[in-house]
Design an enzyme around this catalytic site. Structure first.
Site, PDB file in Angstrom:
ATOM      1  N   TYR A 110       0.842  -1.200   0.000  1.00 32.30           N
ATOM      2  CA  TYR A 110       0.000   0.000   0.000  1.00 32.30           C
ATOM      3  C   TYR A 110       0.872   1.242   0.000  1.00 32.30           C
ATOM      4  CZ  TYR A 110      -3.290   3.584   1.422  1.00 32.30           C
ATOM      5  OH  TYR A 110      -4.045   4.735   1.466  1.00 32.30           O
ATOM      6  N   GLU A 155      -3.159   7.784  -4.187  1.00 32.73           N
ATOM      7  CA  GLU A 155      -3.211   6.491  -3.509  1.00 32.73           C
ATOM      8  C   GLU A 155      -3.014   5.381  -4.529  1.00 32.73           C
ATOM      9  OE1 GLU A 155      -6.979   4.847  -2.026  1.00 32.73           O
ATOM     10  OE2 GLU A 155      -5.994   4.528  -0.103  1.00 32.73           O
TER      11      GLU A 155
END
Ligand code: GDP
Ligand code: MN
Length: 447
Positions: free
Chosen positions: A170, A258
């Site tokens: 992530y 993101e």
């Protein structure tokens, strides 16, 4: 001319409203604005920072990242089944698999469900099945954790080469209020939402605060890579990728970047396998190409109409449509509605210098909303004159048949002329004495 102070006030009100939208729509508040106040005190959760920011589709985000040297999967955007078929054949001419991804401005697509019952907004399929899968996705409505019940229309699919992912991590860059600058958030585990990751692997998440003047330093990029702990790819190359990702954030005026998953392929490459980019509205003037990517089909149609009429409007889920002047009064009105057991359908500040035609537009937006079961007009005439509001309401009511109770509280400048206009129109109006009375009557009218 709009003064800077006025613009700042609007911005502040908007900010507060986005927080309010969350509190009201989440429905977790037993009473009034305690949730909002709590958020203001502790700083809003990260999702809130994305709101009222330009949001682009994954295929657009991937193209932007790629143009800055970030590794992304090869992909082709398609809006028909035929285009999907052609794209799949082009990406995998020798057969094999491709990834077919719904393009909606919301996350959690993988676990989403289409309203036609088809499960999954992201599919890995054999090339020859891409068209069949696409047919179940295109022009359907996808509901994910983030879309609300209404879902989002899937008008485009991003067909990507199927990579052999051996590791999913992530990576995100967001704006941090506390340090007043960008913060890199990284986790060695990825693929699932950051909320879930934070719950499951709280110790694996690292945060690196970046000085906005200096940008990311080499040491910080190394620190991020250590936090990601890639298993196969070359560390030095990974460090370069992190620097490029920061470059995108900084050069493109992002408020959020993101990448989930930031993945590793079996041949040892770090690839941004998903792209969620938000951009600061205030940078629109220097990011014209990016802002031209806005897709209004993904937005709340009420808000699109409102922004065309230059109205300060934010759609909510409730049943009482509000037309108020002044952001503070608008928020107070929403609070009082809530206090008396109702739910506001929107925030609307018609402002101090709204024209009659803007009032007409505002009224049309409220009446067109099928959820709206009553309309509460609350005007405290100062700069805004009560007669302008009254004339706008009467005018609008001539153009749209009013099917729901209309509760009006007028006070202040030109109130007598305003009341006279309403009276002479012979419209069915429930007059209210004050704010409290208006809210009580609006809630009572729902029964
Ligand atoms: P999201 O659910 O909206 O975040 O959509 P993503 O773009 O993240 O896709 C969901 C999941 O699909 C990812 O977390 C990956 O596990 C998987 N995925 C996407 N592209 C590929 C790919 O090329 N290869 C493999 N093996 N999995 C992929
Ligand atoms: Mn993702």
């Amino acid at each position: 001319m709009e003064s800077t102070a006025w613009r700042l006030a609007i911005r502040a009100a908007r900010q507060a409203c986005w927080q309010m939208r969350r509190s009201y729509s989440v429905g977790s508040l037993p009473g009034r604005v305690s949730g909002v106040q709590q958020q203001l005190r502790h700083g809003p959760p990260s999702q809130l920072q994305q709101l009222r920011r330009l949001n682009v589709h994954e295929y657009q985000g991937a193209a932007i990242m790629s143009s800055h040297g970030v590794n992304v999967p090869r992909g082709i955007v398609a809006s028909t089944v035929e285009e999907v078929k052609a794209a799949a054949n082009k990406l995998a001419p020798d057969g094999g698999e491709v990834v077919v991804k719904s393009q909606v401005l919301a996350g959690g697509r993988g676990l989403g469900v289409f309203k036609n019952g088809f499960k999954g907004g992201v599919h890995i399929v054999p090339v020859e099945d891409a068209d069949k899968t696409a047919a179940k996705m295109l022009n359907q409505v996808l509901v994910t954790k983030q879309t609300g019940e209404a879902g989002k229309p899937v008008n485009k699919l991003f067909v990507c080469e199927r990579l052999s992912l051996v590791n999913e991590m992530y990576f995100a860059i967001a704006l941090d209020r506390v340090s007043a600058g960008p913060v890199v958030i990284a986790c060695a585990k990825g693929g699932t939402s950051i909320e879930d990751l934070a719950e499951k692997y709280p110790d694996m998440i690292i945060k690196v605060k970046i000085n906005i003047e200096e940008g990311i330093t080499h040491e910080q990029a190394v620190q991020v890579v250590e936090g990601l702990s890639p298993k196969r790819c070359d560390k030095a190359e990974a460090v370069e990728q992190i620097k490029q990702l920061y470059n995108v954030f900084s050069k493109c005026d992002c408020t959020l970047l993101e990448v989930n998953p930031l993945a590793e392929t079996d041949d040892g490459k770090m690839v941004a396998a998903d792209a969620k980019l938000n951009f600061d509205d205030n940078a629109a003037f220097r990011q014209k190409e990016i802002f031209a990517m806005r897709d209004t089909a993904q937005e709340d149609p009420r808000e699109v109409a409102a922004s065309k009429a230059d109205l300060n409007y934010i759609g909510l889920d409730g049943e009482i449509g509000c037309m108020v002047n002044g952001a503070g009064l608008a928020m107070a009105t929403m609070d009082i509605i809530k206090l008396h057991g109702g739910t506001p359908a929107n925030f609307l500040d018609v402002g101090g210098n709204a024209t009659e035609s803007q009032v007409v537009e505002a009224f049309k937006i409220l009446t067109a909303d099928s959820k709206v079961k009553a309309i509460l007009v609350n005007i405290f005439g100062g700069i805004m004159k009560c007669d302008v509001i009254a004339a706008g309401i009467v005018n609008a009511a001539k153009q749209v048949a009013l099917q729901v109770p209309l509760i009006v509280r007028l006070e202040g400048t030109n109130v007598d002329v305003g009341k006279k206009i309403l009276k002479e129109s012979k419209m069915q109006i429930i007059a209210a004495e004050d704010l409290d009375d208006a809210a009580v009557k609006a809630v009572a009218s729902l029964q």
